[in-house]
Write a protein that holds these residues in place. Structure first.
Motif, PDB file in Angstrom:
ATOM      1  N   SER A 157       0.827  -1.210   0.000  1.00 61.70           N
ATOM      2  CA  SER A 157       0.000   0.000   0.000  1.00 61.70           C
ATOM      3  C   SER A 157       0.860   1.258   0.000  1.00 61.70           C
ATOM      4  O   SER A 157       0.477   2.288  -0.560  1.00 61.70           O
ATOM      5  CB  SER A 157      -0.923   0.001   1.228  1.00 61.70           C
ATOM      6  OG  SER A 157      -1.855  -1.057   1.171  1.00 61.70           O
ATOM      7  N   ALA A 158       2.033   1.180   0.642  1.00 66.36           N
ATOM      8  CA  ALA A 158       2.942   2.324   0.669  1.00 66.36           C
ATOM      9  C   ALA A 158       3.409   2.672  -0.735  1.00 66.36           C
ATOM     10  O   ALA A 158       3.641   3.852  -1.050  1.00 66.36           O
ATOM     11  CB  ALA A 158       4.133   2.028   1.566  1.00 66.36           C
ATOM     12  N   GLU A 159       3.541   1.653  -1.601  1.00 67.67           N
ATOM     13  CA  GLU A 159       3.941   1.890  -2.990  1.00 67.67           C
ATOM     14  C   GLU A 159       2.773   2.413  -3.818  1.00 67.67           C
ATOM     15  O   GLU A 159       2.941   3.289  -4.663  1.00 67.67           O
ATOM     16  CB  GLU A 159       4.477   0.595  -3.597  1.00 67.67           C
ATOM     17  CG  GLU A 159       5.720   0.038  -2.892  1.00 67.67           C
ATOM     18  CD  GLU A 159       6.148  -1.295  -3.458  1.00 67.67           C
ATOM     19  OE1 GLU A 159       5.473  -1.796  -4.389  1.00 67.67           O
ATOM     20  OE2 GLU A 159       7.161  -1.846  -2.985  1.00 67.67           O
ATOM     21  N   GLU A 160       1.587   1.879  -3.547  1.00 70.31           N
ATOM     22  CA  GLU A 160       0.415   2.249  -4.340  1.00 70.31           C
ATOM     23  C   GLU A 160      -0.205   3.572  -3.908  1.00 70.31           C
ATOM     24  O   GLU A 160      -0.823   4.264  -4.723  1.00 70.31           O
ATOM     25  CB  GLU A 160      -0.630   1.136  -4.259  1.00 70.31           C
ATOM     26  CG  GLU A 160      -0.163  -0.181  -4.855  1.00 70.31           C
ATOM     27  CD  GLU A 160      -1.214  -1.276  -4.739  1.00 70.31           C
ATOM     28  OE1 GLU A 160      -2.229  -1.051  -4.047  1.00 70.31           O
ATOM     29  OE2 GLU A 160      -1.014  -2.340  -5.345  1.00 70.31           O
ATOM     30  N   PHE A 161      -0.051   3.895  -2.621  1.00 64.25           N
ATOM     31  CA  PHE A 161      -0.648   5.127  -2.092  1.00 64.25           C
ATOM     32  C   PHE A 161       0.421   5.932  -1.330  1.00 64.25           C
ATOM     33  O   PHE A 161       0.302   6.134  -0.122  1.00 64.25           O
ATOM     34  CB  PHE A 161      -1.817   4.795  -1.157  1.00 64.25           C
ATOM     35  CG  PHE A 161      -2.884   3.944  -1.777  1.00 64.25           C
ATOM     36  CD1 PHE A 161      -3.875   4.502  -2.565  1.00 64.25           C
ATOM     37  CD2 PHE A 161      -2.889   2.568  -1.576  1.00 64.25           C
ATOM     38  CE1 PHE A 161      -4.866   3.718  -3.138  1.00 64.25           C
ATOM     39  CE2 PHE A 161      -3.876   1.775  -2.136  1.00 64.25           C
ATOM     40  CZ  PHE A 161      -4.858   2.345  -2.923  1.00 64.25           C
ATOM     41  N   PRO A 162       1.452   6.382  -2.032  1.00 68.07           N
ATOM     42  CA  PRO A 162       2.548   7.083  -1.346  1.00 68.07           C
ATOM     43  C   PRO A 162       2.111   8.384  -0.681  1.00 68.07           C
ATOM     44  O   PRO A 162       2.753   8.848   0.261  1.00 68.07           O
ATOM     45  CB  PRO A 162       3.567   7.336  -2.463  1.00 68.07           C
ATOM     46  CG  PRO A 162       2.741   7.343  -3.723  1.00 68.07           C
ATOM     47  CD  PRO A 162       1.669   6.320  -3.486  1.00 68.07           C
ATOM     48  N   ASP A 163       1.030   8.957  -1.177  1.00 68.31           N
ATOM     49  CA  ASP A 163       0.528  10.206  -0.613  1.00 68.31           C
ATOM     50  C   ASP A 163      -0.734  10.000   0.221  1.00 68.31           C
ATOM     51  O   ASP A 163      -1.457  10.948   0.511  1.00 68.31           O
ATOM     52  CB  ASP A 163       0.239  11.211  -1.742  1.00 68.31           C
ATOM     53  CG  ASP A 163       1.491  11.537  -2.532  1.00 68.31           C
ATOM     54  OD1 ASP A 163       2.560  11.693  -1.902  1.00 68.31           O
ATOM     55  OD2 ASP A 163       1.412  11.596  -3.769  1.00 68.31           O
ATOM     56  N   GLY A 164      -0.977   8.744   0.592  1.00 69.29           N
ATOM     57  CA  GLY A 164      -2.156   8.430   1.388  1.00 69.29           C
ATOM     58  C   GLY A 164      -3.370   8.169   0.521  1.00 69.29           C
ATOM     59  O   GLY A 164      -3.283   8.194  -0.706  1.00 69.29           O
ATOM     60  N   PRO A 165      -4.519   7.918   1.086  1.00 69.41           N
ATOM     61  CA  PRO A 165      -4.765   7.855   2.536  1.00 69.41           C
ATOM     62  C   PRO A 165      -4.277   6.547   3.138  1.00 69.41           C
ATOM     63  O   PRO A 165      -3.970   5.597   2.408  1.00 69.41           O
ATOM     64  CB  PRO A 165      -6.294   7.941   2.617  1.00 69.41           C
ATOM     65  CG  PRO A 165      -6.744   7.248   1.356  1.00 69.41           C
ATOM     66  CD  PRO A 165      -5.739   7.634   0.303  1.00 69.41           C
ATOM     67  N   LEU A 166      -4.216   6.487   4.466  1.00 67.64           N
ATOM     68  CA  LEU A 166      -3.870   5.259   5.142  1.00 67.64           C
ATOM     69  C   LEU A 166      -4.945   4.209   4.869  1.00 67.64           C
ATOM     70  O   LEU A 166      -6.133   4.504   4.941  1.00 67.64           O
ATOM     71  CB  LEU A 166      -3.728   5.487   6.654  1.00 67.64           C
ATOM     72  CG  LEU A 166      -2.595   6.422   7.094  1.00 67.64           C
ATOM     73  CD1 LEU A 166      -2.584   6.563   8.612  1.00 67.64           C
ATOM     74  CD2 LEU A 166      -1.247   5.910   6.602  1.00 67.64           C
ATOM     75  N   GLN A 167      -4.506   3.007   4.548  1.00 68.70           N
ATOM     76  CA  GLN A 167      -5.432   1.937   4.186  1.00 68.70           C
ATOM     77  C   GLN A 167      -5.873   1.137   5.412  1.00 68.70           C
ATOM     78  O   GLN A 167      -5.082   0.885   6.321  1.00 68.70           O
ATOM     79  CB  GLN A 167      -4.771   0.996   3.175  1.00 68.70           C
ATOM     80  CG  GLN A 167      -4.355   1.679   1.888  1.00 68.70           C
ATOM     81  CD  GLN A 167      -5.546   2.251   1.145  1.00 68.70           C
ATOM     82  OE1 GLN A 167      -6.414   1.516   0.684  1.00 68.70           O
ATOM     83  NE2 GLN A 167      -5.611   3.580   1.038  1.00 68.70           N
ATOM     84  N   PHE A 168      -7.144   0.759   5.421  1.00 70.73           N
ATOM     85  CA  PHE A 168      -7.637  -0.097   6.495  1.00 70.73           C
ATOM     86  C   PHE A 168      -7.132  -1.523   6.312  1.00 70.73           C
ATOM     87  O   PHE A 168      -6.988  -2.008   5.186  1.00 70.73           O
ATOM     88  CB  PHE A 168      -9.165  -0.116   6.510  1.00 70.73           C
ATOM     89  CG  PHE A 168      -9.794   1.119   7.084  1.00 70.73           C
ATOM     90  CD1 PHE A 168      -9.548   1.484   8.404  1.00 70.73           C
ATOM     91  CD2 PHE A 168     -10.635   1.916   6.327  1.00 70.73           C
ATOM     92  CE1 PHE A 168     -10.139   2.621   8.948  1.00 70.73           C
ATOM     93  CE2 PHE A 168     -11.231   3.041   6.857  1.00 70.73           C
ATOM     94  CZ  PHE A 168     -10.976   3.401   8.172  1.00 70.73           C
ATOM     95  N   VAL A 169      -6.883  -2.193   7.433  1.00 70.19           N
ATOM     96  CA  VAL A 169      -6.500  -3.603   7.415  1.00 70.19           C
ATOM     97  C   VAL A 169      -7.416  -4.355   8.377  1.00 70.19           C
ATOM     98  O   VAL A 169      -8.133  -3.765   9.184  1.00 70.19           O
ATOM     99  CB  VAL A 169      -5.026  -3.814   7.810  1.00 70.19           C
ATOM    100  CG1 VAL A 169      -4.104  -3.273   6.739  1.00 70.19           C
ATOM    101  CG2 VAL A 169      -4.722  -3.165   9.156  1.00 70.19           C
ATOM    102  N   ASP A 170      -7.373  -5.676   8.288  1.00 70.60           N
ATOM    103  CA  ASP A 170      -8.293  -6.507   9.053  1.00 70.60           C
ATOM    104  C   ASP A 170      -7.656  -7.137  10.283  1.00 70.60           C
ATOM    105  O   ASP A 170      -8.290  -7.936  10.972  1.00 70.60           O
ATOM    106  CB  ASP A 170      -8.861  -7.611   8.153  1.00 70.60           C
ATOM    107  CG  ASP A 170     -10.069  -8.283   8.770  1.00 70.60           C
ATOM    108  OD1 ASP A 170     -10.906  -7.574   9.353  1.00 70.60           O
ATOM    109  OD2 ASP A 170     -10.172  -9.521   8.684  1.00 70.60           O
ATOM    110  N   ALA A 171      -6.409  -6.795  10.550  1.00 69.54           N
ATOM    111  CA  ALA A 171      -5.718  -7.399  11.699  1.00 69.54           C
ATOM    112  C   ALA A 171      -4.627  -6.446  12.160  1.00 69.54           C
ATOM    113  O   ALA A 171      -4.261  -5.511  11.451  1.00 69.54           O
ATOM    114  CB  ALA A 171      -5.112  -8.748  11.316  1.00 69.54           C
TER     115      ALA A 171
END
Length: 245
Positions: free
Chosen positions: A88-102
């Motif tokens: 996600s850091a590569e795909e969304f370098p400018d955010g937003p922070l992605q939700f995760v399930d754990a």
């Protein structure tokens, strides 16, 4: 500056391992991913009656093969979450922070003066098993419906489980660890809005730990639970986001 997708995890500069650190009186306590090698100390703790009498699942005696299987399972779960965040850091370098399930960190460790650390407990989120729902067909349907929901869905019901080494009981460590996991990760990174805890009746210490974190004791229930051949009455504790002042 856009925060990292690993936010608010800190990174150990020597090992690259992510972690959360407890505040104030417990700054020598960190929460990290499970590690290969945790088995030996985990076996010692789980075989302690002061711990296993309040746990449902581990077989007793808790043997090396049990610990190996469990550590591999939770390490894989942690790795999957961390891999997703790094991608996600590569795909969304400018955010937003992605939700995760754990939460990728769950093993509680005490850091010694020489910098080494030792595992003293475990705390984690999972989708709720709805233990308090007495009808088995209804319970299964609720589990299936809950499992289908995408990470970040505010209607997901999570459950939280934990254990702590008997040598560290009574210090407020688990109260602080659950509070940190909820506020630093569960709420902002998982979208957690509804959490339950299921404890065995009589586990006063665990109930107080949850209550100190805003959980409401909803009382006892009997769903026919049998743990290691013994019938168990359960306590339901519940936290909802709107109940937090």
């Amino acid at each position: 500056m856009t925060p990292s997708q690993l936010h608010p995890l800190e990174i150990n500069p020597q090992t690259g391992e992510p972690f959360l650190r407890l505040a104030a009186l417990h700054q020598n306590i960190i929460i990290t991913p499970p590690r290969q090698g945790d088995q030996f100390v985990t076996i010692q703790h789980i075989n302690d009656p002061a711990i296993y009498k309040w746990l449902e699942n581990p077989p007793i005696p808790y043997l090396p093969e049990h610990a190996d299987s469990w550590i591999q399972f939770v390490r894989k779960e942690s790795d999957v979450t961390l891999d997703y965040l790094r991608k996600s850091a590569e795909e969304f370098p400018d955010g937003p922070l992605q939700f995760v399930d754990a939460c990728p960190v769950r093993h509680i460790r005490e850091v010694k003066e020489d910098g080494t650390d030792v595992i003293i407990g475990d705390v984690n989120f999972r989708r709720s098993p709805f233990e308090e729902v007495l009808d088995e067909v209804e319970r299964k349907q609720m589990q299936e419906d809950n499992a289908k929901k995408q990470a970040g869905d505010p209607t997901i019901v999570y459950a939280i489980g934990d254990w702590l080494a008997a040598s560290h009981h009574g210090r407020g460590i688990m109260t602080a660890a659950i509070g940190l996991l909820m506020t630093a990760w569960g709420i902002p990174r998982m979208g957690v809005r509804h959490v339950v805890a299921h404890t065995f009746a009589g586990n006063i210490g665990s109930n107080r730990t949850f209550e100190k974190n805003g959980f409401v004791n909803r009382g006892l229930f009997d769903n026919g639970k049998i743990a290691r051949g013994e019938k168990k009455i359960m306590t339901l504790l519940e936290w909802k986001h709107e109940e937090v002042s």
